[in-house]
Design a protein around this motif. Structure first.
Motif, short mmCIF file in Angstrom:
data_model
loop_
_atom_site.label_atom_id
_atom_site.label_comp_id
_atom_site.label_asym_id
_atom_site.label_seq_id
_atom_site.Cartn_x
_atom_site.Cartn_y
_atom_site.Cartn_z
N ARG A 49 -4.95 -11.08 -2.15
CA ARG A 49 -3.86 -10.54 -1.34
C ARG A 49 -3.71 -9.04 -1.57
N ILE A 50 -2.78 -8.43 -0.86
CA ILE A 50 -2.52 -7.00 -1.03
C ILE A 50 -1.51 -6.77 -2.15
N SER A 51 -1.81 -5.79 -3.01
CA SER A 51 -0.86 -5.36 -4.03
C SER A 51 -0.28 -4.03 -3.58
N ILE A 52 1.04 -3.91 -3.66
CA ILE A 52 1.72 -2.67 -3.28
C ILE A 52 2.58 -2.22 -4.45
N LEU A 53 2.23 -1.07 -5.01
CA LEU A 53 2.98 -0.51 -6.13
C LEU A 53 3.74 0.71 -5.62
N THR A 77 -5.55 2.71 -1.45
CA THR A 77 -4.98 3.66 -0.50
C THR A 77 -3.61 4.08 -1.01
N VAL A 78 -3.36 5.38 -0.98
CA VAL A 78 -2.04 5.87 -1.36
C VAL A 78 -1.38 6.46 -0.12
N PHE A 79 -0.12 6.09 0.08
CA PHE A 79 0.68 6.58 1.20
C PHE A 79 1.82 7.43 0.64
N HIS A 89 -1.65 0.96 -2.41
CA HIS A 89 -2.04 -0.34 -1.87
C HIS A 89 -3.43 -0.69 -2.39
N ILE A 90 -3.57 -1.91 -2.85
CA ILE A 90 -4.86 -2.41 -3.32
C ILE A 90 -5.21 -3.63 -2.48
N VAL A 91 -6.32 -3.52 -1.73
CA VAL A 91 -6.71 -4.60 -0.83
C VAL A 91 -8.23 -4.80 -0.86
N PRO A 92 -8.76 -6.01 -1.14
CA PRO A 92 -8.00 -7.14 -1.66
C PRO A 92 -7.84 -7.02 -3.17
N SER A 93 -6.83 -7.63 -3.71
CA SER A 93 -6.59 -7.58 -5.15
C SER A 93 -7.60 -8.47 -5.88
#
Lengths: 116, 114
Positions: free
Chosen positions: A17-21, A63-65, A76-80
């Motif tokens: 899944r996606i990890s969002i920190l 990816t950093v936003f 964002h880390i995809v896929p974890s």
């Protein structure tokens, strides 16, 4: 007074899944934002950066936003993957200091746990 | 990638002892740093050096001292260790990456003072 805040001490995400920190900051003068990753009993390693003039930077699965109006950035880390389990530190730097690490401010980190 | 080495990895000592934490890097970086970090807390800069014979204190007050006699070597010394010095000590060096200095860390020394 903490200028860089990571409000989630830990985050559990299922593998694939996606990890969002998330990371919030208070100083609008920061020029660069960095993410470092740290495994237990090891030193942090540089992961990805973003300039304050950009709103997105991508490197492979990472990816950093950056949302300057909200003073907020996210990684964002995809896929974890299981190897992503680590502590992630958000950091910000002021270029007026020459971009030197003596002008670097770290957050307290978020412990990401990837579950199988 | 920079190669940076710290010894010892773990150290348990009694109060009042003098200790030196070693840090060496093989990449010829001029800039080196010492950070202190406790679990769940941010990294705090305690010392830095921008070259031989240059040392400065960081934003976190520390009773430790450092020296920079050679480019590759940046040891940290505690003259009289106390339980409050128990922490992880991370050494780093840096190189320029666009508008900022990218840090390369050693594996750290976990210090426990009894």
């Amino acid at each position: 007074d903490q200028q860089v805040k990571q409000n989630s001490p830990s985050l559990r995400v299922q593998e694939g899944r996606i990890s969002i920190l998330n990371c919030d900051y208070t100083n609008s003068m920061f020029d660069y934002f960095l993410w470092y990753k740290k495994y237990p009993a090891e030193g942090p390693t540089f992961l990805i950066s973003i300039s304050s003039i950009k709103d997105k930077n991508e490197d492979g699965r990472f990816t950093v936003f950056l949302n300057k109006s909200a003073k907020h950035l996210s990684l964002h880390i995809v896929p974890s993957q299981p190897g992503d389990s680590a502590v992630y530190f958000c950091a910000a730097i002021l270029e007026y200091s020459g971009g030197g690490a003596d002008g670097l401010t770290f957050g307290k980190g978020t412990h990401l746990i990837i579950q199988p | 990638e920079a190669d940076i080495y710290q010894t010892p990895r773990y150290l348990v000592i009694g109060t009042g002892k003098k200790i030196t934490l070693e840090c060496s890097q093989t990449m010829g970086h001029d800039k080196m740093y010492w950070y202190q970090q406790d679990p769940g807390m941010e990294l705090h800069l305690i010392h830095y050096s921008y070259g031989v014979n240059s040392t400065e204190k960081g934003d976190l007050s520390s009773e430790s001292t450092v020296s920079r006699i050679r480019t590759e070597h940046f040891p940290l010394t505690l003259e009289s260790a106390r339980p409050s010095h128990t922490s992880q000590y991370l050494c780093a060096s840096s190189e320029r990456d666009r508008g900022f200095e990218k840090l390369f860390f050693g594996s750290g020394t976990q210090l426990s003072v009894l």
